[in-house]
Design a protein around this motif. Structure first.
Motif, mmCIF file in Angstrom:
data_model
loop_
_atom_site.group_PDB
_atom_site.id
_atom_site.type_symbol
_atom_site.label_atom_id
_atom_site.label_comp_id
_atom_site.label_asym_id
_atom_site.label_seq_id
_atom_site.Cartn_x
_atom_site.Cartn_y
_atom_site.Cartn_z
ATOM 1 N N THR A 137 39.608 36.505 30.051
ATOM 2 C CA THR A 137 39.919 35.510 31.072
ATOM 3 C C THR A 137 41.207 35.852 31.813
ATOM 4 O OG1 THR A 137 40.979 34.130 29.375
ATOM 5 C CG2 THR A 137 38.699 33.643 29.912
ATOM 6 N N THR A 138 42.185 36.391 31.086
ATOM 7 C CA THR A 138 43.445 36.787 31.734
ATOM 8 C C THR A 138 43.206 37.909 32.740
ATOM 9 O OG1 THR A 138 44.726 36.149 29.794
ATOM 10 C CG2 THR A 138 45.779 37.637 31.352
ATOM 11 N N THR A 139 42.384 38.874 32.345
ATOM 12 C CA THR A 139 42.082 39.987 33.240
ATOM 13 C C THR A 139 41.399 39.500 34.510
ATOM 14 O OG1 THR A 139 41.855 41.531 31.380
ATOM 15 C CG2 THR A 139 40.824 42.165 33.461
ATOM 16 N N VAL A 140 40.407 38.642 34.338
ATOM 17 C CA VAL A 140 39.667 38.139 35.495
ATOM 18 C C VAL A 140 40.571 37.322 36.417
ATOM 19 C CG1 VAL A 140 37.828 36.541 36.193
ATOM 20 C CG2 VAL A 140 37.434 38.168 34.341
ATOM 21 N N LYS A 141 41.486 36.574 35.817
ATOM 22 C CA LYS A 141 42.354 35.707 36.610
ATOM 23 C C LYS A 141 43.353 36.498 37.438
ATOM 24 C CE LYS A 141 45.304 31.612 36.143
ATOM 25 N NZ LYS A 141 45.871 30.623 35.192
ATOM 26 N N TRP A 142 43.849 37.614 36.892
ATOM 27 C CA TRP A 142 44.970 38.290 37.537
ATOM 28 C C TRP A 142 44.646 39.682 38.083
ATOM 29 C CZ3 TRP A 142 48.400 34.853 38.564
ATOM 30 C CH2 TRP A 142 48.660 33.798 37.675
ATOM 31 N N THR A 143 43.410 40.125 37.959
ATOM 32 C CA THR A 143 43.047 41.474 38.380
ATOM 33 C C THR A 143 41.922 41.413 39.404
ATOM 34 O OG1 THR A 143 43.581 42.278 36.155
ATOM 35 C CG2 THR A 143 42.347 43.766 37.575
ATOM 36 N N SER A 144 42.007 42.241 40.436
ATOM 37 C CA SER A 144 40.934 42.306 41.427
ATOM 38 C C SER A 144 39.639 42.736 40.750
ATOM 39 C CB SER A 144 41.295 43.317 42.522
ATOM 40 O OG SER A 144 40.172 43.591 43.337
ATOM 41 N N ASP A 145 38.542 42.054 41.077
ATOM 42 C CA ASP A 145 37.281 42.384 40.412
ATOM 43 C C ASP A 145 36.790 43.783 40.757
ATOM 44 O OD1 ASP A 145 36.454 41.964 42.997
ATOM 45 O OD2 ASP A 145 35.119 40.283 42.538
ATOM 46 N N GLU A 146 37.333 44.374 41.823
ATOM 47 C CA GLU A 146 36.964 45.749 42.158
ATOM 48 C C GLU A 146 37.414 46.727 41.082
ATOM 49 O OE1 GLU A 146 38.699 46.549 45.919
ATOM 50 O OE2 GLU A 146 37.360 45.210 47.033
ATOM 51 N N ALA A 147 38.448 46.344 40.310
ATOM 52 C CA ALA A 147 38.999 47.236 39.288
ATOM 53 C C ALA A 147 38.090 47.374 38.078
ATOM 54 C CB ALA A 147 40.374 46.737 38.836
ATOM 55 N N TYR A 148 37.174 46.414 37.889
ATOM 56 C CA TYR A 148 36.354 46.448 36.680
ATOM 57 C C TYR A 148 34.876 46.165 36.948
ATOM 58 C CZ TYR A 148 37.227 41.402 37.115
ATOM 59 O OH TYR A 148 37.334 40.121 37.592
ATOM 60 N N THR A 149 34.454 46.322 38.195
ATOM 61 C CA THR A 149 33.060 46.086 38.549
ATOM 62 C C THR A 149 32.401 47.401 38.949
ATOM 63 O OG1 THR A 149 33.607 43.866 39.335
ATOM 64 C CG2 THR A 149 31.484 44.778 40.008
ATOM 65 N N THR A 150 31.257 47.713 38.331
ATOM 66 C CA THR A 150 30.559 48.961 38.625
ATOM 67 C C THR A 150 29.844 48.865 39.964
ATOM 68 O OG1 THR A 150 28.521 48.256 37.519
ATOM 69 C CG2 THR A 150 30.193 49.323 36.159
ATOM 70 N N ALA A 151 29.307 50.001 40.407
ATOM 71 C CA ALA A 151 28.627 50.043 41.699
ATOM 72 C C ALA A 151 27.424 49.106 41.750
ATOM 73 C CB ALA A 151 28.179 51.478 41.991
ATOM 74 N N ASP A 152 26.791 48.863 40.611
ATOM 75 C CA ASP A 152 25.626 47.971 40.591
ATOM 76 C C ASP A 152 26.004 46.520 40.321
ATOM 77 O OD1 ASP A 152 26.270 47.933 37.932
ATOM 78 O OD2 ASP A 152 24.353 48.701 37.211
ATOM 79 N N GLY A 153 27.320 46.218 40.308
ATOM 80 C CA GLY A 153 27.767 44.845 40.168
ATOM 81 C C GLY A 153 28.028 44.372 38.752
ATOM 82 N N THR A 154 27.948 45.274 37.768
ATOM 83 C CA THR A 154 28.210 44.896 36.378
ATOM 84 C C THR A 154 29.709 44.770 36.143
ATOM 85 O OG1 THR A 154 26.239 46.093 35.643
ATOM 86 C CG2 THR A 154 27.878 45.528 33.958
#
Length: 325
Positions: free
Chosen positions: A38-55
């Motif tokens: 939850t901390t990661t999602v709150k403070w990190t851009s989702d581009e940093a942890y989202t794959t090309a297929d949206g995972t």
């Protein structure tokens, strides 16, 4: 327990990491991972942890940021994952799902009006441990040589059992259920800055002048993840009532109250499903392989994890030096 009532009753003290060096800790993995997720999602851009297929694999950033704390203080984490859902917990799970769905609706509205801060806050509330998150977390732990135990049911109960039988030195969880499940000591605040807290079962029982069964009865009167409490009863009132009436049944009779499935909930805390699981406490992480897995295979932004991997590498060198001095 899900609420903070036991915080008012439990014997808890801050403990320096120096006192814990060399300890093996059975960590409630879902509890630990969810906080970093939850901390990661709150403070990190989702581009940093989202794959090309949206995972989304924000968990990989969370693990890399969270594991170094153990290694740097010469603690050996044994990650304990929940097993099958206890039927008695179905209502609690349903309530959490409803809260998450409401947060998802509000998140969509925040995104539509361009409120990025509110959207990120709500996104953190909607996190759940998907199959991909479950699988990739275990695979990363394997590369980091962190032992993993699959609990037959509640992870907190398995952690408590391991601490009570001496296969580990402490349970590790932010929840208070480990106290009710019989863990002699529980380390809290393992995901926070600063020193952890040590929750002591024997000291708690001595201070309250109760046995463990009495403490379980107190918790059930207040409410647990497995039952609703009795209206108007808080922790201090519950302690007084148990002492006055002897046990849970005496209090319920005196107040003409009922707790559905009370006997089953009580028995779950007294004798929860748990197993004598074996593990290797000697840890030798393959940092290069772990980084390739996170960055190359799953496409996580290296800027989010490289410092974590560096800390893991440095901690292993320092631990080795300390053991030779």
């Amino acid at each position: 327990m899900g609420n903070a009532d036991l915080r008012d009753l439990a014997s808890i003290r801050e403990v320096a990491f120096d006192e814990l060096e060399g300890s093996v800790v059975a960590v409630d993995a879902h509890n630990w991972l969810y906080r970093y997720l939850t901390t990661t999602v709150k403070w990190t851009s989702d581009e940093a942890y989202t794959t090309a297929d949206g995972t989304e694999v924000a968990n990989l950033i969370g693990v890399v940021q969270g594991v170094p704390k153990f290694f740097e203080h010469d603690l050996i984490p044994v990650m304990v994952f929940d097993g099958e859902l206890t039927e008695l917990k179905a209502d609690e799970v349903a309530e959490r799902r409803e809260k998450r769905e409401r947060a998802e609706t509000r998140q969509a509205a925040a995104e539509e009006r361009g409120d990025a801060v509110e959207a990120a806050r709500l996104a953190a509330r909607t996190q759940r441990l998907t199959d991909t998150i479950q699988e990739t977390t275990r695979e990363l732990f394997d590369l980091l040589d962190v032992p993993v135990i699959e609990a037959p049911a509640e992870g907190e109960a398995q952690c408590a059992h391991m601490a009570a039988t001496g296969s580990v030195d402490h349970a590790g969880s932010e929840d208070y259920d480990t106290l009710l499940f019989g863990a002699p000591t529980t380390l809290r605040q393992l995901t926070s800055k600063g020193n952890p807290e040590l929750m002591d079962l024997s000291a708690t029982l001595a201070a309250l002048e109760l046995d463990r069964q009495g403490l379980i009865d107190v918790a059930m009167l207040c409410g647990t993840d497995f039952n609703e409490g009795i209206h108007g009863i808080g922790p201090k009132t519950a302690v007084t009532a148990i002492k006055e009436h002897g046990d849970l049944w005496g209090v319920l009779e005196a107040r003409d109250a009922t707790i559905p499935n009370a006997a089953a909930v009580r028995e779950l805390f007294v004798d929860p499903p748990a197993t004598d699981a074996a593990f290797d406490a000697s840890i030798d992480p393959d940092v290069d392989a772990a980084r390739r897995y996170v960055v190359d295979e799953w496409g996580v932004d290296p800027g989010e994890v490289d410092r974590g991997f560096e800390r893991i590498r440095e901690s292993q060198v320092q631990t080795g030096l300390d053991r030779w001095t």
